[in-house]
Design a protein around this motif. Sequence first.
Motif, short mmCIF file in Angstrom:
data_model
loop_
_atom_site.label_atom_id
_atom_site.label_comp_id
_atom_site.label_asym_id
_atom_site.label_seq_id
_atom_site.Cartn_x
_atom_site.Cartn_y
_atom_site.Cartn_z
N VAL A 16 0.76 -1.25 -0.04
CA VAL A 16 -0.10 0.09 0.04
C VAL A 16 0.97 1.25 0.02
O VAL A 16 1.84 1.14 0.85
CB VAL A 16 -0.80 0.16 1.31
N LEU A 164 -7.92 -2.47 5.51
CA LEU A 164 -8.28 -3.33 4.53
C LEU A 164 -8.90 -4.41 4.85
O LEU A 164 -10.02 -4.82 4.37
CB LEU A 164 -7.41 -3.04 3.15
N ASP A 169 -13.16 0.73 5.56
CA ASP A 169 -13.10 1.72 4.34
C ASP A 169 -12.33 3.00 4.39
O ASP A 169 -12.02 3.60 3.49
CB ASP A 169 -14.60 1.95 3.71
N TRP A 171 -9.61 2.84 4.87
CA TRP A 171 -8.23 2.67 4.14
C TRP A 171 -8.21 3.38 2.82
O TRP A 171 -7.08 3.77 2.23
CB TRP A 171 -7.89 0.94 4.03
N ARG A 172 -9.28 3.57 2.15
CA ARG A 172 -9.19 4.20 1.02
C ARG A 172 -9.08 5.60 0.84
O ARG A 172 -8.57 6.30 -0.13
CB ARG A 172 -10.87 3.90 0.32
N VAL A 180 -5.40 2.52 -4.56
CA VAL A 180 -6.66 2.15 -4.78
C VAL A 180 -7.11 1.89 -6.07
O VAL A 180 -7.83 0.60 -6.28
CB VAL A 180 -7.52 3.65 -4.38
N LEU A 183 -5.48 -1.70 -6.89
CA LEU A 183 -6.26 -2.83 -6.36
C LEU A 183 -7.76 -3.06 -6.51
O LEU A 183 -7.92 -4.25 -6.58
CB LEU A 183 -6.07 -2.59 -4.74
N ASP A 184 -8.37 -2.04 -7.06
CA ASP A 184 -9.64 -2.16 -7.56
C ASP A 184 -9.60 -2.91 -9.01
O ASP A 184 -10.52 -3.61 -9.30
CB ASP A 184 -10.40 -0.71 -7.63
N ALA A 189 -8.17 -6.04 -3.82
CA ALA A 189 -8.69 -5.93 -2.49
C ALA A 189 -9.37 -6.88 -1.94
O ALA A 189 -9.05 -7.29 -0.67
CB ALA A 189 -9.60 -4.67 -2.49
N ASP A 190 -10.36 -7.58 -2.64
CA ASP A 190 -11.05 -8.80 -2.08
C ASP A 190 -10.13 -9.99 -1.77
O ASP A 190 -9.95 -10.85 -1.09
CB ASP A 190 -12.10 -9.27 -3.12
#
Length: 522
Positions: A16, A164, A169, A171-172, A180, A183-184, A189-190
């Motif tokens: 991160v 995360l 949230d 973390w965003r 972000v 990861l998205d 992220a999942d």
Amino acid sequence: MNQPFRTVLLPGRHHVLTRFQAEYLHALLAGEVVDTAGEPVAVAQDAVVVWAVTSANHRGTRRNPVPAARREAAIERFALTEGIESLVVGVVDVAPTDRFAELTVKTVAHETGGLRTPTPEDTVVACSTAAVTAMYRALGFRVVPVEAGHAGDPARPWDVLGMLVAGDDTWRELAHPATVSVLDRYGLADAVVTISADPVVGDEGGLTATREYRSYIAAFEAAAQRKWDQARPWVRPGRIVDVGCATGAMLELAAAEPALHESDLFGVEVARHLYDECEHRKAQGAFAANPNTFFVQANVLNGPVFPPGTVDTTTTFALTHEILSYGDGVPSLERLAEQIAAQTAPGGVWINSDVCGPAGGDRLVRLRLRTDDGARPAGPVDLAALPDPQAHLEGLSTRARFDQFAVDFRRGAGVPYEYEVDGDDVLLSLADAMEFLTKRSYTDNWLSETHERFCALDGDAWTRLVTAAGFEVDPRSGPWRNEWLVENVLSPVAELLDPGTGEQLEWPDTHILLVARLPEGR
């Protein structure tokens, strides 16, 4: 007067990147930051930030859930967005060492072809971890403390990663938009949450920290041809998936089969050490006979790996006892069966080859073990505290090794292991007798093997489990006895006797080859 620094070395795993890091680097490059000694740091206008991405060869583990390639992508996006001239260098994972800073410096020099060789004269290190800071200072580098030197105590990258994982949230808001975005866009992220919550896989991406992988791999590969020969008559061409593929030995045999050249072969492996070996062997051409051979690092218990109804053959070789042992017992096997049923095409098969519990495993037996084939000390010891546990075990008689096993199996497998002693004989259930006898020779991986349960399910229990998931069992498959094991491992050191009559009993089944087919109309 010292010359301004031309390099900022920023070591870390960099899963991160944070907004604070961006602010701090801008302040550092503007000459507005002091080092750990409180001295101002002057940085040249053409300075470059070198991001040393540590554990770059790790992925899919709790300690390193984001692949290095995605970490690098986020750093490059960060650098472009912030207008910060940067280089990214991957540093391989190593065991804890007080020479870690030296290793990182040498890696940067090597990977940049010597064009960017960090020295105390031209490089300032940006680091907030006290132990790592001490290593660089010992080499003569000045260090700027990043978060550790800030009055506001900003969240460190691993704090944001923890948010995360915890589902916070926030973390965003703290993470840099570059992180972000990456990861998205890649669904990471999942994946990070799943990996961190995985009940089976440890921090280093393995099922157990006590496994000695070289001997484990050698044993698996030595048995590959025999197991493949057993399974081959039931293999259905198409999409063939080997779950728990280890080093891909079975898929190498499948790839060499002319009749399967039109099939797509997939190996699914959860243990990082084994997955890495699969990719290495693929690069070396081990599966060249079928270029449609692929490997996936995943835990099938965490959810579908393949779309529903798309797999023609699933194989599991020497896997299910590990899922039972390192998961939550039989419920983990039930979830495995459900996952495999979901991915199987109508008419497709699941071929499971593994150890198996004996029929009538609750039956009381008298176990007579050799006492003259080694020493019999006063009692069991803490093997983990010994410099050479294998040598200790191999010096014990079979009877003494049983005493050690009983202690280690209770602790490792977390199950009761009840028995009574009658002279040198032991009275216990047939299943418990076979738990010891089938593991007694595994002295090189003893602490791993005593964590595992071989005899929790007999053939009938396996049939009930797979039929509950929707499969039909081929009647030609089922439990069988490994005669080599009987002749070379069991009979030379032990006898099974009836506790009432003293009559010698036949050795029970030791393995299962279960062929489960999904009905066409499903």
